[in-house]
Design an enzyme around this catalytic site. Sequence first.
Site, PDB file in Angstrom:
ATOM      1  N   TRP A   1       1.398  -0.906  -0.287  1.00 55.08           N
ATOM      2  CA  TRP A   1       0.128   0.187   0.432  1.00 55.08           C
ATOM      3  C   TRP A   1       0.515   0.995  -0.343  1.00 55.08           C
ATOM      4  CZ3 TRP A   1      -5.483  -0.140   0.898  1.00 55.08           C
ATOM      5  CH2 TRP A   1      -6.220   1.283   0.932  1.00 55.08           C
ATOM      6  N   ASP A   2       0.726   1.718  -0.964  1.00 52.60           N
ATOM      7  CA  ASP A   2       1.907   2.662  -1.775  1.00 52.60           C
ATOM      8  C   ASP A   2       1.144   4.529  -1.389  1.00 52.60           C
ATOM      9  OD1 ASP A   2       4.435   4.151  -1.644  1.00 52.60           O
ATOM     10  OD2 ASP A   2       3.951   3.235  -4.157  1.00 52.60           O
ATOM     11  N   MET A   3       1.787   5.192  -1.013  1.00 52.86           N
ATOM     12  CA  MET A   3       1.078   6.758  -0.737  1.00 52.86           C
ATOM     13  C   MET A   3       1.870   8.228  -1.080  1.00 52.86           C
ATOM     14  SD  MET A   3       0.088   9.844   0.958  1.00 52.86           S
ATOM     15  CE  MET A   3      -1.170  10.267   1.690  1.00 52.86           C
ATOM     16  N   ASN A   4       2.728   8.204  -2.243  1.00 53.97           N
ATOM     17  CA  ASN A   4       3.371   9.363  -2.935  1.00 53.97           C
ATOM     18  C   ASN A   4       2.451  10.617  -2.784  1.00 53.97           C
ATOM     19  OD1 ASN A   4       5.534   7.001  -3.913  1.00 53.97           O
ATOM     20  ND2 ASN A   4       3.632   6.215  -4.896  1.00 53.97           N
TER      21      ASN A   4
ATOM     22  N   ASP B   1      13.190   4.568  -0.460  1.00 54.51           N
ATOM     23  CA  ASP B   1      13.303   4.238  -2.008  1.00 54.51           C
ATOM     24  C   ASP B   1      14.838   4.147  -2.358  1.00 54.51           C
ATOM     25  OD1 ASP B   1      10.650   4.053  -2.456  1.00 54.51           O
ATOM     26  OD2 ASP B   1      10.118   5.854  -3.332  1.00 54.51           O
TER      27      ASP B   1
END
Length: 713
Positions: free
Chosen positions: A455-458, A526
Site C-alpha cells: 500500500w503506497d502513498m506518494n 526508495d
Amino acid sequence: MIDVTIQYQQEQRIFALQTKNSSYMFGINDKGRLQHLYWGLPIGVEDCASLLRLSSHSSFDAELDREAEEYSFWGGTCYTEPSLKAIMPDGVRDLSVQYAGHEITEQDGRETLVITLKDKAYPVETKLYYRVIPEYDLVERSAKISNTGDQEIMLESMQSAAWSIPYLQDYRLTHVTGKWSGEFQLRDTLLTEGKKVLESRRGFTDGHANPWFAIDDGQATESEGRVWFGALAWSGNWKLVAEKTAFSHVKITGGINDFDNSWLLGAGDTFETPVFVGGFSDGGFGRMSRHMHHYQYDYVLPNNETRKVLYNSWEATYFNVNAQDQMALAERAARAGVELFVVDDGWFGGRNHDRAGLGDWYVNKEKFPNGLGELIDRVHELGMEFGIWVEPESVNPDSELYRQHPDWVYHFPTRDRTELRNQLLLNISKPEVKQFILAFMTDLLHNHKIKFIKWDMNRTITEPGMKDHSLNRQKEVWVRHVQALYEIWSELRSRFPHVEFETCAGGGSRIDLGIFRFAEQSWPSDNTDAFDRLSIQEGYSYIYAPRTMTCWVTDSPTGMNRRSLSLKYRFHSAMMGTLGIGSNLNEWSDESIGQCAEFVKQYKQIRPLVQFGNQYRLSELKHKGVTAVQYADAAGSEHVLFAFLHSQRLGEPLPRLRLKGLVAGKCYSIDGLPGTWSGRALMNVGIELPLRGDFDSLMYRIREINEKKAGSL
C-alpha cells in the site's frame, strides 16, 4: 525485587507503576493536580514520598510544580507546553482541572490504570490511561477527553502524554531526520533552555522526522548508560516538544500536531488520543531497541509469522508491466528461492506512466488479456505466493475516477489544486470515497488469490479543504484522514485475515507504531543502494523491529549513486531485515541466478535470528568505517554477525570486534573458521575481521558447541 504491578498508596496519594527493571511514580498534590515524581531504576513508594510537594520561586514562577505536571492543562499559571487546550462554549480559554478518581482494571491480561480528571466549572472530563508492559520496562499512555455537557467545546491541542525526565547534568536528545532517499538518519543534540520541536505537518508520519525520542546524560552508549525514550503510535501530523525550563526540568510532550488542528467536541462526544509508549533502559540504546522490537512482536504487529523472501518487479519493468514479462520474471525468481512474487505499479487502468490512470482500479486488458489470474496461477505453480501494489488514497487528474468525481479530492475552491507526482489526494474520510476504496479492494482480494498488498502513498496533503464540513470543523482534516485510513485497513484485515500488508509512502514516510497495528512490514526507503541502506537501517532499528523492515537487493550500480557493489555486499546488507529482491532478473545470467539462490538459502537459515532474535549494534569500530550488527537467539546459543567495511586506509588492519549476548562460560564455533572460542573471549577479546579494500562485507554464523574447552583466538 519489587512486584510488577500498578499500585495506589492512599496515605501518601502516590501512584506507582512497577516494571521488571524500572519504577514510574506520580502523585496527587495538595492542589488536586497530578505531579510527576520519579522515573528510573526500581524504588518503593516511600522512597519518593517527600517529592510530592508544591514549590515556587517568585510571583513570576509561582507554581514550579506545574512544570512536572503529569498531564498539563492550559490555564492559570501553566506556561509550559500544554497537553490539553480548549475553548469553552462561553469563550473561556482556560482549564482548571483536579483529580476526581481512578480505577485499576485488567485489559487483555494486563493491568491498566485509568485516572479521571474534571474541570471545576465546565463539563470537560479527561481520563488518563496507563498500561504497563512489565517485561520490557514500558508504559503505554493515552487520554480520552469527553464533553459531558450539552454544548460544543473546541479542542485546540490534545496531546497523548507528557514525559518528565529526572535531573541530569546534561540532556542529550537522540532522534532521526531525513528526506526522500535518505530517511532515518541519526542525530543528537544537547538540550538548552527552550524547546526543541520534532514534527510532521505533511499529513503522514513523514520521512523528514519520525515520532520517537531518546534522552540520556550524554554518556550512554549502545550497551551502557541510562536512557529514557518514547514513541508515538500515530500516522498523521504529529509533534514532540522537548522542553527544558530555567529550573532544569525537562519534559517531552507529544501527540497529534496542534498546527492547523482543532476538534469540535459535541455534546456527549469523546476524543481519544493515540498511544504514546515510553520506556527506561539502564543498558544503553541497545537494550532500548531490543525492548521496543519485542514489544512490537508481542503487542503491536497484527501477526507473528515469519516474513517471506519477496521479489518486486518495479525496478525490472517500471510501468511496462505485462503478463508475459512478469511470468518470465516469476520463473527466474522461483529459481532464486523467492517465496512471494509482487507486481508493482502499472498493472491497472491506463497506467503506462505516472501521469495517468491512478484511481482506475481495474486490470489493464492490453497488459493482461487473460486477467491477473493467468499470472497468479503461474506464480502459484512455481511455488510462490502472489502480491500486488496499490495506491488507493491518490488519483491522477487524467483518470476516469477524477473526471467523474473532481470534488472527491482535498481542495480550496479559490485555489489551484497542487499536483505532486502528477497526483491529487482523495478525501478518504468522505463516506463515498471510503466506500469506493473498500469496494475495489474487496473486489481485488475476493476475486484473486492475493497474499500480500504493498500500500503506497506518494503524496503529502495540500489545500486541506473539506467541502462537506462546516467552517469550524475544517481543521479536523488531518485527524480524519488518519482515522479513515485506520478504519479502511481494519475493515480489510477483518474481511481478508490471510492478506499481509506493507506500508509505503514514497519510501519511509508512513512508518510508526500506529500503522504497525495493521501492517506486517514497511518499505523504509526508495534508496536501495546497499551502502546507503546501512545508515538508513541503523536509524530505523533504534525503535522499529528488523522483521518489519523490507530490504531489497537491486542491480549494481544503482541509479541513486552510480556506486558499484558486489552481490555479496548487497545481499548481506539486505539480509538484516526482511529480504527482498528488486533486480531485473531477466537480465541476470544463470550463474548469477545460482549465486542469488545460495544467498537466499543462507538467509532462510539465519532468518529466525534476524526476524525473531535480539539485535546488537556493534558500534565500537564505527570510527574505522566498520558497520557491524549481530543477531542472537534468546538463549545466546546461536548468533549471526554481519560486518561491512567502507574503505581500508593506509594498509592498517582492523582492531578486533567484540561481540555481545553470548554466554561467557560456553564454547562456540564460527562457520568457515577453524577452532573454537569461549563466549568470554568473543565478548572481551573479540574476533579478527578479514575485511579489506572498499565495500567489503562478511557474514559469520556463530553456534554453541558442547566442548568443555575452547581453543585459541
